[in-house]
Design a protein around this motif. Sequence first.
Motif, PDB file in Angstrom:
ATOM      1  N   UNK A  91      12.234  29.231  34.996  1.00 44.07           N
ATOM      2  CA  UNK A  91      10.975  28.504  34.881  1.00 44.07           C
ATOM      3  C   UNK A  91      10.236  28.775  33.572  1.00 44.07           C
ATOM      4  N   UNK A  92      10.868  29.508  32.657  1.00 45.32           N
ATOM      5  CA  UNK A  92      10.215  29.768  31.372  1.00 45.32           C
ATOM      6  C   UNK A  92      11.176  29.500  30.226  1.00 45.32           C
ATOM      7  N   UNK A  93      10.603  29.144  29.100  1.00 40.81           N
ATOM      8  CA  UNK A  93      11.380  28.999  27.880  1.00 40.81           C
ATOM      9  C   UNK A  93      10.668  29.707  26.744  1.00 40.81           C
ATOM     10  N   UNK A  94      11.384  30.607  26.059  1.00 38.05           N
ATOM     11  CA  UNK A  94      10.825  31.295  24.896  1.00 38.05           C
ATOM     12  C   UNK A  94      11.722  31.010  23.707  1.00 38.05           C
ATOM     13  N   UNK A  95      11.119  30.663  22.583  1.00 38.53           N
ATOM     14  CA  UNK A  95      11.887  30.310  21.386  1.00 38.53           C
ATOM     15  C   UNK A  95      11.242  30.995  20.190  1.00 38.53           C
ATOM     16  N   UNK A  96      12.079  31.479  19.292  1.00 43.04           N
ATOM     17  CA  UNK A  96      11.571  32.110  18.068  1.00 43.04           C
ATOM     18  C   UNK A  96      12.411  31.682  16.877  1.00 43.04           C
ATOM     19  N   UNK A 112       9.221  25.745  31.834  1.00 41.75           N
ATOM     20  CA  UNK A 112      10.247  24.708  31.911  1.00 41.75           C
ATOM     21  C   UNK A 112      10.880  24.768  33.300  1.00 41.75           C
ATOM     22  N   UNK A 113      11.687  23.778  33.608  1.00 44.09           N
ATOM     23  CA  UNK A 113      12.437  23.774  34.865  1.00 44.09           C
ATOM     24  C   UNK A 113      13.910  23.646  34.528  1.00 44.09           C
ATOM     25  N   UNK A 114      14.625  24.772  34.547  1.00 47.27           N
ATOM     26  CA  UNK A 114      16.041  24.756  34.169  1.00 47.27           C
ATOM     27  C   UNK A 114      16.846  23.852  35.092  1.00 47.27           C
ATOM     28  N   UNK A 121      16.288  19.936  29.253  1.00 45.25           N
ATOM     29  CA  UNK A 121      15.973  21.294  28.792  1.00 45.25           C
ATOM     30  C   UNK A 121      16.296  21.464  27.317  1.00 45.25           C
ATOM     31  N   UNK A 122      17.463  21.002  26.905  1.00 46.40           N
ATOM     32  CA  UNK A 122      17.864  21.166  25.510  1.00 46.40           C
ATOM     33  C   UNK A 122      17.079  20.224  24.585  1.00 46.40           C
ATOM     34  N   UNK A 165      24.416  29.202  39.784  1.00 43.42           N
ATOM     35  CA  UNK A 165      23.843  28.819  41.082  1.00 43.42           C
ATOM     36  C   UNK A 165      22.456  28.196  41.008  1.00 43.42           C
ATOM     37  N   UNK A 166      21.643  28.539  40.007  1.00 39.32           N
ATOM     38  CA  UNK A 166      20.285  27.973  39.945  1.00 39.32           C
ATOM     39  C   UNK A 166      20.145  26.983  38.797  1.00 39.32           C
ATOM     40  N   UNK A 167      21.286  26.468  38.299  1.00 33.62           N
ATOM     41  CA  UNK A 167      21.248  25.527  37.178  1.00 33.62           C
ATOM     42  C   UNK A 167      22.051  24.274  37.517  1.00 33.62           C
ATOM     43  N   UNK A 168      21.582  23.449  38.463  1.00 33.74           N
ATOM     44  CA  UNK A 168      22.337  22.241  38.824  1.00 33.74           C
ATOM     45  C   UNK A 168      22.531  21.320  37.633  1.00 33.74           C
ATOM     46  N   UNK A 169      23.758  20.812  37.491  1.00 35.94           N
ATOM     47  CA  UNK A 169      24.078  19.900  36.400  1.00 35.94           C
ATOM     48  C   UNK A 169      24.554  20.574  35.133  1.00 35.94           C
ATOM     49  N   UNK A 170      24.504  21.903  35.088  1.00 36.59           N
ATOM     50  CA  UNK A 170      24.889  22.634  33.875  1.00 36.59           C
ATOM     51  C   UNK A 170      26.356  23.058  33.875  1.00 36.59           C
ATOM     52  N   UNK A 171      27.029  23.039  34.997  1.00 43.33           N
ATOM     53  CA  UNK A 171      28.394  23.559  35.070  1.00 43.33           C
ATOM     54  C   UNK A 171      29.312  22.843  34.075  1.00 43.33           C
ATOM     55  N   UNK A 172      29.879  23.603  33.160  1.00 44.12           N
ATOM     56  CA  UNK A 172      30.817  23.055  32.181  1.00 44.12           C
ATOM     57  C   UNK A 172      30.174  22.255  31.066  1.00 44.12           C
ATOM     58  N   UNK A 173      28.847  22.188  31.016  1.00 45.90           N
ATOM     59  CA  UNK A 173      28.199  21.384  29.975  1.00 45.90           C
ATOM     60  C   UNK A 173      28.374  22.042  28.614  1.00 45.90           C
TER      61      UNK A 173
END
Length: 403
Positions: A91-96, A112-114, A121-122, A165-173
Motif C-alpha cells: 500500500x506504499x510506494x517510495x521512490x528516490x 499505492x495499491x499494488x 503501478x508502474x 500472493x498479494x500482487x494479482x496480475x503480476x505473475x510473470x510480468x
Amino acid sequence: MVDLTRTAASPPVGTSELFQILRDGVPRTRAELAALTGLARSTIGVRLDALTDVGLVGPVDTAASTGGRPPAQVALKPRARLVIAADLGASHGRVAVTDLVAAPLATREARIDIAAGPVPTLTWLVETIDDLLDEVGRARDDVIAIGIGVPGPVEFSTGRPANPPIMPGWDGFDVPGWLRTHIAAHVLVDNDVNIAALGEREHGWPDVDHLLFVKVATGIGSGIVSDGELQRGAQGTAGDIGHVRVSSAGDVPCHCGNTGCLEAVASGPAIARRLRGKGHDVHTSADVLDLVNRSDLDAIQAVRQAGRDIGEVLATCVSLMNPSVIALGGSITQAGEHLLAGVREVVYSRSMPLATEHLVIAQSRAGSHAALQGAAALAIGYALSPAGVDELVTFAEGRQLVS
C-alpha cells in the motif's frame, strides 16, 4: 531501443576494469593509472576517453604542483549520472533519485495499491520518476540503472514476479521490459526483504559480513547476507521463513495453502486476530502497536509470543548460517523490546553457545528506509560493475554510430 550488437563494437578491452580502480572516488593521474595497471599511457588515454564520454569520470583540480603546471587528475563524477531506487509495498510506494554514491537528491512517498496490477503501478512509478527528475533539473537520459523492491517472490535473473500472493496480475510480468520502453536504463527487480537486507547491511552494519534481516509486518520474510553477498538461492526464494511450520501454530491455516506457518501466527494480521479473540477491537498492525503503547497486557503478551515463534525458526537459521547479526525490521518491530525479548529468549536458549556467544539480535538500524537504500545499492552495484560499465559504454557508442 537500439540494437547494439549491430551498431557498435565492444568497448575498448579493459575500460570497465580501469573504472574499477577509479570507482573509489580517489583522484589519480594518468601516470598513476599506468603504474597501477602496467598499461601504456596512450592506452590509458583511450580508455579514459571512453569513460569520460559517458560521464562516469572527469578531471579534478586537486593535484599538488612541484613546480610548473600540476599534473592532471581524473576521478569518479558522482553526479554525472543518476540511479532510481523504488520500494513498492502493498500500500506504499517510495521512490528516490540518487547519485552514484547513493546520496539522495530527491525522494517521494505515496499510497499505492499494488493489487491494482503492474501497469497502473508502474505508470505511477514512471510519472513519479519524471517529477523527481524535473525537481533536480535532470532528464531520463541521465538515469543508468533502476533498482526496485516488490512485496513478493521474484525470479531475479529476469525481474519477473513469480506467483506473488498479494500482487494479482503480476505473475510473470516483464517489469524490466515494460520500464525500458519508457526509460533506457538497466532495471533490476527483487523481493522487498532482499532489498531491505542490502540496505540494512550497507547502512546499518557495513562491517558485518554475515547478517540475517527479518521483516515482521503483514508477512514475515528474511534476507540473507553471507560473506558480504546477498544470497537468493537457486530460484530466489532463500529466506522465505514465513512459511516454515512452528510448533505453537497447530493447524492454523495460512494464505499459502498450508497450515501451521510462522506467518499465520506471528505476523501483524495474525497478532491482531489473536487479540480480537480476546475481545479487543483491533484489525491492523497499527492497532496492535497502539495497544502495546498503552501497556495493554494482552497485546504485550501476544507480541512476546510472536517473538518466541519467530525465535523458534531463527534458532534453526542460526545453526544453519551462523550469522553475526540478526536485524529485525517491519512495522511490528516498532513494539520494541517486547518482540525482541521473545526472539532472544528462544534463540539464545536453543542455539549452540558458540553460535550465540557474539550474536547480536537487534532492531533494524536502517528502519523504514532500508528497502529504498537497498534498491539504490542494487542499482549502483550493477551500474558501476564491469558489466554495467561495458553496457553503458557500448550503448553510448551505438547511439553515436546511428546519430
